[in-house]
Scaffold this motif. Structure first.
Motif, PDB file in Angstrom:
ATOM      1  N   ASP A 129       0.810  -0.882  -0.204  1.00 47.16           N
ATOM      2  CA  ASP A 129       0.051   0.054  -0.238  1.00 47.16           C
ATOM      3  C   ASP A 129       0.720   1.324  -0.346  1.00 47.16           C
ATOM      4  N   ARG A 130       1.014   1.831  -0.876  1.00 45.30           N
ATOM      5  CA  ARG A 130       1.561   2.813  -0.867  1.00 45.30           C
ATOM      6  C   ARG A 130       1.398   4.298  -0.111  1.00 45.30           C
ATOM      7  N   GLY A 131       0.679   4.311   0.499  1.00 47.52           N
ATOM      8  CA  GLY A 131      -0.111   5.208   1.388  1.00 47.52           C
ATOM      9  C   GLY A 131       0.627   5.011   2.333  1.00 47.52           C
ATOM     10  N   ASP A 132       0.628   3.930   2.818  1.00 43.13           N
ATOM     11  CA  ASP A 132       1.873   3.713   3.880  1.00 43.13           C
ATOM     12  C   ASP A 132       2.710   4.637   4.093  1.00 43.13           C
ATOM     13  N   VAL A 133       3.395   4.960   5.588  1.00 40.01           N
ATOM     14  CA  VAL A 133       4.465   5.376   5.245  1.00 40.01           C
ATOM     15  C   VAL A 133       5.636   5.499   5.894  1.00 40.01           C
ATOM     16  N   ARG A 134       5.892   4.690   6.030  1.00 39.09           N
ATOM     17  CA  ARG A 134       7.081   3.674   6.091  1.00 39.09           C
ATOM     18  C   ARG A 134       7.451   2.546   5.025  1.00 39.09           C
ATOM     19  N   SER A 135       8.856   2.680   4.656  1.00 43.78           N
ATOM     20  CA  SER A 135       8.954   1.876   3.057  1.00 43.78           C
ATOM     21  C   SER A 135      10.367   1.307   3.386  1.00 43.78           C
ATOM     22  N   ALA A 136      10.676   0.248   3.100  1.00 44.46           N
ATOM     23  CA  ALA A 136      11.768  -0.352   2.498  1.00 44.46           C
ATOM     24  C   ALA A 136      12.838   0.810   3.188  1.00 44.46           C
ATOM     25  N   TRP A 137      12.558   1.673   3.050  1.00 41.53           N
ATOM     26  CA  TRP A 137      14.052   3.019   2.436  1.00 41.53           C
ATOM     27  C   TRP A 137      14.187   3.323   4.771  1.00 41.53           C
ATOM     28  N   GLU A 138      13.078   3.438   4.088  1.00 43.74           N
ATOM     29  CA  GLU A 138      13.424   3.866   6.699  1.00 43.74           C
ATOM     30  C   GLU A 138      13.702   2.520   6.820  1.00 43.74           C
ATOM     31  N   VAL A 139      12.961   1.490   6.557  1.00 45.00           N
ATOM     32  CA  VAL A 139      13.656   0.415   7.705  1.00 45.00           C
ATOM     33  C   VAL A 139      15.112  -0.584   7.131  1.00 45.00           C
ATOM     34  N   VAL A 140      15.950   0.117   6.573  1.00 47.21           N
ATOM     35  CA  VAL A 140      17.003   0.286   5.782  1.00 47.21           C
ATOM     36  C   VAL A 140      17.682   0.383   6.569  1.00 47.21           C
ATOM     37  N   ASN A 141      17.754   2.454   6.703  1.00 53.05           N
ATOM     38  CA  ASN A 141      18.089   3.655   6.826  1.00 53.05           C
ATOM     39  C   ASN A 141      18.686   3.632   8.428  1.00 53.05           C
ATOM     40  N   LEU A 142      17.018   3.764   9.264  1.00 51.90           N
ATOM     41  CA  LEU A 142      16.658   4.202  10.003  1.00 51.90           C
ATOM     42  C   LEU A 142      16.580   2.895  11.203  1.00 51.90           C
ATOM     43  N   THR A 143      16.528   1.581  11.342  1.00 54.14           N
ATOM     44  CA  THR A 143      16.921   0.660  11.809  1.00 54.14           C
ATOM     45  C   THR A 143      18.011   0.245  12.505  1.00 54.14           C
ATOM     46  N   PRO A 144      17.925   0.505  14.025  1.00 57.62           N
ATOM     47  CA  PRO A 144      19.344   0.116  14.738  1.00 57.62           C
ATOM     48  C   PRO A 144      19.665  -1.309  14.407  1.00 57.62           C
ATOM     49  N   PRO A 145      20.936  -1.587  14.365  1.00 59.60           N
ATOM     50  CA  PRO A 145      22.097  -1.828  13.417  1.00 59.60           C
ATOM     51  C   PRO A 145      21.277  -4.000  14.737  1.00 59.60           C
ATOM     52  N   PRO A 146      21.294  -3.834  16.200  1.00 58.53           N
ATOM     53  CA  PRO A 146      20.949  -4.636  16.550  1.00 58.53           C
ATOM     54  C   PRO A 146      19.753  -5.380  15.981  1.00 58.53           C
ATOM     55  N   GLU A 147      18.486  -3.871  16.061  1.00 56.90           N
ATOM     56  CA  GLU A 147      17.275  -4.712  15.676  1.00 56.90           C
ATOM     57  C   GLU A 147      16.829  -5.142  14.296  1.00 56.90           C
ATOM     58  N   LEU A 148      18.116  -4.577  13.188  1.00 62.49           N
ATOM     59  CA  LEU A 148      18.073  -5.005  12.123  1.00 62.49           C
ATOM     60  C   LEU A 148      18.932  -5.974  12.309  1.00 62.49           C
ATOM     61  N   ALA A 149      19.335  -6.664  12.314  1.00 59.81           N
ATOM     62  CA  ALA A 149      19.631  -8.079  12.748  1.00 59.81           C
ATOM     63  C   ALA A 149      19.130  -9.127  12.874  1.00 59.81           C
ATOM     64  N   ALA A 150      18.560  -8.561  14.267  1.00 59.18           N
ATOM     65  CA  ALA A 150      17.511  -9.333  14.581  1.00 59.18           C
ATOM     66  C   ALA A 150      15.995  -9.758  13.035  1.00 59.18           C
ATOM     67  N   LEU A 151      16.329  -7.842  12.956  1.00 58.89           N
ATOM     68  CA  LEU A 151      14.426  -9.127  11.524  1.00 58.89           C
ATOM     69  C   LEU A 151      15.080 -10.083  10.993  1.00 58.89           C
ATOM     70  N   ILE A 152      16.913  -8.693  10.359  1.00 65.08           N
ATOM     71  CA  ILE A 152      17.155  -9.712   9.082  1.00 65.08           C
ATOM     72  C   ILE A 152      16.967 -11.514   9.449  1.00 65.08           C
ATOM     73  N   ARG A 153      16.936 -11.747  10.763  1.00 65.81           N
ATOM     74  CA  ARG A 153      17.724 -13.295  11.197  1.00 65.81           C
ATOM     75  C   ARG A 153      16.037 -13.822  11.049  1.00 65.81           C
ATOM     76  N   SER A 154      15.174 -12.959  12.014  1.00 67.01           N
ATOM     77  CA  SER A 154      13.679 -13.937  12.018  1.00 67.01           C
ATOM     78  C   SER A 154      13.077 -13.780  10.611  1.00 67.01           C
TER      79      SER A 154
END
Length: 328
Positions: A129-154
């Protein structure tokens, strides 16, 4: 009338739903309209189909593909986690069948501007839904590394998640799909194999952006509750996270007791609301895989609504009210 594109496990879905003349069916992920067209063509007089999708582009394609079926089709834009509410707005109290074809459509993958594929350069997006605020750019660039690692792992089941997350953080800002793919491939060692080294990371980011697993949990329960007694739920999944959720849900809702086996008696009060149709998932044939390699990972699981079950909703006939073809 035949669909413009051939949907994955199309004949198997129609058979699983046991489509009947004049019945009411809901396609929770209508996409380009392939499964919906097969359901509409499976009986005479044609059943009625409500098609739901979050993706406005997909609904436009479905409207074009299904236009020849006239008032037998209603299309709504929305999240299938709200299928009961959306169905009620369309005049459906009970459905004879519900189908979910999870994951990405070929149309989404082939649209470079949507940012789903690492094979085509585009700004990181991945929103259904392109009306949503958060895109992949926000996830990739704004997520702290430990949280990003947990996200990619899970969500990606990626064993090199920590290394990949560190590489992403060091390379920020990452603006495009090809940039992200290159960073991930470098962190993963660029190893050969059947899948690209960025596949699992892209999967994890996409699932996070769209809340896919939470939607699936809510959608499965809602779809099962919408079914009339004897109605069928058919779900196609493409990766193990989805399939485990579908398998677990159908197994749980097919059981009369969820208590640990060591207990002497049942204290949970749970009663089966579904009956699994086949213990093992149906898979694509070699012929279908040859024609559509994406079908290789597809698994179709089916369950049937029992006459009584959890939730206490009274049995009643499925059906559409006055047909409306406009979107919400």
């Amino acid at each position: 009338m035949t669909p413009r594109h051939v949907p994955v496990l199309g004949p198997e879905v129609v058979s699983a739903l046991a489509v009947r003349a004049g019945g009411a069916y809901v396609d929770c992920t209508v996409g380009g309209g392939g499964h919906a067209a097969l359901v509409l063509s499976a009986a005479e007089p044609a059943p009625r189909v409500l098609g739901i999708d979050l993706d406005a582009d997909a609904l436009a394609a479905a409207r074009e593909a299904l236009g020849g079926f006239g008032p037998a089709v209603a299309l709504r834009r929305g999240n299938y986690a709200r299928v009961v509410e959306i169905a009620a707005e369309a005049g459906i109290e009970r459905a004879d069948g519900v189908v979910m074809d999870l994951g990405l459509s070929s149309m989404q993958l082939e649209s470079a501007e949507r940012g789903f594929s690492f094979m085509r350069e585009a700004r990181l997006d991945m929103r259904f839904d392109r009306g949503d605020v958060r895109s992949a750019w926000e996830v990739v660039n704004l997520t702290p590394p430990p949280e990003l690692a947990a996200l990619i792992r899970s969500l990606g089941e990626e064993p090199r998640a920590r290394r990949i997350a560190s590489a992403i953080a060091a390379a920020r800002p990452i603006d495009t799909t090809t940039q992200l793919a290159a960073v991930v491939a470098g962190a993963a060692g660029g190893r050969g194999g059947r899948i690209h080294p960025a596949t699992r990371t892209f999967q994890a980011v996409r699932i996070a952006v769209n809340g896919e697993l939470d939607n699936l949990r809510e959608g499965l329960a809602a779809a099962a509750g919408l079914l009339a007694p004897g109605g069928r739920l058919a779900v196609i999944s493409y990766h193990s996270l989805e399939d485990r959720l579908v398998k677990g849900f159908m197994a749980r809702e097919s059981a009369d007791c969820l208590c640990p086996p060591e207990l002497a008696g049942c204290g949970c009060g749970h009663r089966a609301s579904l009956r699994r149709v086949g213990r093992k998932p149906q898979r694509a044939s070699e012929t279908e895989i040859g024609a559509n390699p994406r079908s290789r990972s597809a698994r179709l699981r089916v369950a049937e609504r029992l006459a009584t079950g959890a939730g206490g909703r009274p049995a009643g006939p499925g059906g559409l009210g006055a047909p409306r073809s406009e979107e919400r």
